[in-house]
Design a protein around this motif. Structure first.
Motif, PDB file in Angstrom:
ATOM      1  N   UNK A  32      17.498  10.228   6.014  1.00 51.30           N
ATOM      2  CA  UNK A  32      16.961   8.989   5.444  1.00 51.30           C
ATOM      3  C   UNK A  32      17.622   7.778   6.074  1.00 51.30           C
ATOM      4  N   UNK A  33      16.781   6.758   6.311  1.00 54.11           N
ATOM      5  CA  UNK A  33      17.271   5.473   6.806  1.00 54.11           C
ATOM      6  C   UNK A  33      16.555   4.381   6.018  1.00 54.11           C
ATOM      7  N   UNK A  34      17.311   3.595   5.283  1.00 55.04           N
ATOM      8  CA  UNK A  34      16.764   2.456   4.559  1.00 55.04           C
ATOM      9  C   UNK A  34      17.269   1.197   5.253  1.00 55.04           C
ATOM     10  N   UNK A  35      16.331   0.334   5.690  1.00 58.47           N
ATOM     11  CA  UNK A  35      16.724  -0.834   6.485  1.00 58.47           C
ATOM     12  C   UNK A  35      16.031  -2.107   6.027  1.00 58.47           C
TER      13      UNK A  35
ATOM     14  N   UNK B 265      20.853  13.450  13.466  1.00 58.33           N
ATOM     15  CA  UNK B 265      21.916  12.456  13.343  1.00 58.33           C
ATOM     16  C   UNK B 265      21.320  11.063  13.144  1.00 58.33           C
ATOM     17  N   UNK B 266      21.018  10.678  11.908  1.00 56.93           N
ATOM     18  CA  UNK B 266      20.418   9.364  11.661  1.00 56.93           C
ATOM     19  C   UNK B 266      21.334   8.197  12.039  1.00 56.93           C
ATOM     20  N   UNK B 267      22.633   8.474  12.255  1.00 57.94           N
ATOM     21  CA  UNK B 267      23.538   7.403  12.673  1.00 57.94           C
ATOM     22  C   UNK B 267      23.168   6.852  14.048  1.00 57.94           C
ATOM     23  N   UNK B 268      22.353   7.595  14.798  1.00 55.77           N
ATOM     24  CA  UNK B 268      21.930   7.115  16.115  1.00 55.77           C
ATOM     25  C   UNK B 268      20.948   5.950  16.012  1.00 55.77           C
TER      26      UNK B 268
ATOM     27  N   UNK C 269      11.717   4.789  16.315  1.00 53.16           N
ATOM     28  CA  UNK C 269      10.827   5.408  17.295  1.00 53.16           C
ATOM     29  C   UNK C 269      11.481   5.524  18.666  1.00 53.16           C
ATOM     30  N   UNK C 270      12.360   4.586  19.005  1.00 54.63           N
ATOM     31  CA  UNK C 270      13.065   4.674  20.285  1.00 54.63           C
ATOM     32  C   UNK C 270      13.945   5.910  20.333  1.00 54.63           C
TER      33      UNK C 270
ATOM     34  N   UNK D 114      13.456   9.339  22.684  1.00 50.66           N
ATOM     35  CA  UNK D 114      14.526   9.874  23.536  1.00 50.66           C
ATOM     36  C   UNK D 114      14.729  11.367  23.312  1.00 50.66           C
ATOM     37  N   UNK D 115      14.309  11.858  22.141  1.00 53.20           N
ATOM     38  CA  UNK D 115      14.412  13.289  21.828  1.00 53.20           C
ATOM     39  C   UNK D 115      13.105  14.035  22.096  1.00 53.20           C
ATOM     40  N   UNK D 116      12.080  13.283  22.541  1.00 43.76           N
ATOM     41  CA  UNK D 116      10.785  13.917  22.792  1.00 43.76           C
ATOM     42  C   UNK D 116      10.054  14.293  21.525  1.00 43.76           C
ATOM     43  N   UNK D 117      10.346  13.586  20.429  1.00 46.69           N
ATOM     44  CA  UNK D 117       9.722  13.930  19.135  1.00 46.69           C
ATOM     45  C   UNK D 117       9.060  12.716  18.490  1.00 46.69           C
TER      46      UNK D 117
END
Length: 251
Positions: free
Chosen positions: A142-145, A168-171, A177-178, A182-185
């Motif tokens: 989860x990422x809340x921004x 690793x959501x810390x990335x 989306x960037x 980068x992970x091809x997903x």
């Protein structure tokens, strides 16, 4: 008025090789409005006066003002002059193209930034399990921004992604989306639902709006080319600056 004359001098805003003069002047006046140096209902110098102050042609001034009028920042009143509009700049977000908040603002020359309110890997909620098709052993990243453009709060986005897609959501600092690309997903299609609601106290506080202000709520489920759902985002967008636009075609 003397402070404004100083601010509009070309030495304050023109830089060689940074684009057309009218575009640079337009950007500079936009910054003056956003910073509060030019407040709502403030009157700009006349076209002739502005040309003299900035040392540019009236044609250049006219093009800069026209761009500000199109953006909704300046209002021209017949026989009175140009005034800072009561309404801020509006942004169009297409509902038919899969473009991130960051990419949308970058395309307009606006600096996007994010304040992370929550980030981590958690046991999924029933909603996340259902929408993302998670198994009992999977977790949700989860990422809340709080999303801003040129420092102005514009949107809240609460995103959930399966932990195998985003371990690793810390990335994620600015663009989700960037990182997925980068992970091809990165997703290739999405379904979105748009609703008008009144902001809760918490949403209004974060977006710097009066309590109960109408905002646009967007729920988006994004999919890989295989059809697998890999992102669920619930977002709240300021209705005073955002327009969501869709194109309809006759099949």
């Amino acid at each position: 008025m003397s402070d404004l004359v100083e601010e509009l001098d070309a030495t304050r805003w023109f830089r060689e090789g940074k684009g057309a003069r009218y575009r640079q002047l337009s950007r500079h006046i936009t910054e003056l409005i956003k910073s509060g140096s030019l407040a709502q209902e403030d009157q700009l110098p006349s076209e002739r006066e502005l040309a003299d102050i900035a040392g540019i042609s009236r044609v250049t001034v006219r093009k800069a003002i026209a761009e500000l009028v199109d953006a909704g920042l300046i209002e021209q009143r017949q026989g009175a002059g140009s005034f800072v509009s009561e309404k801020g700049e509006r942004f169009e977000q297409s509902l038919s193209s899969l473009v991130s908040f960051t990419e949308n603002l970058q395309a307009r020359g606006i600096r996007s930034s994010s304040e992370v309110l929550l980030r981590g890997v958690f046991r999924p909620t029933p909603t996340e399990t259902t929408i993302l098709g998670l198994t009992p052993v999977q977790r949700a990243s989860r990422i809340h921004r709080l999303r801003s453009g040129d420092g102005v709060p514009m949107a809240l986005e609460y995103s959930s992604v399966p932990d195998d897609i985003l371990p690793n959501p810390d990335r994620v600092s600015v663009s989700l989306y960037e990182v997925l690309r980068s992970r091809g997903t990165a997703p290739t299609r999405a379904l979105q639902r748009v609703m008008a609601i009144n902001a809760t106290d918490r949403v209004a506080e974060l977006l710097k709006l009066p309590d109960g202000t109408a905002v646009l709520q967007i729920e988006r489920t994004a999919y890989l080319a295989t059809g697998r759902p890999i992102e669920f985002t619930s977002g709240y967008y300021r209705s005073d600056v955002y327009d969501f636009v869709s194109e309809l075609r006759l099949d």
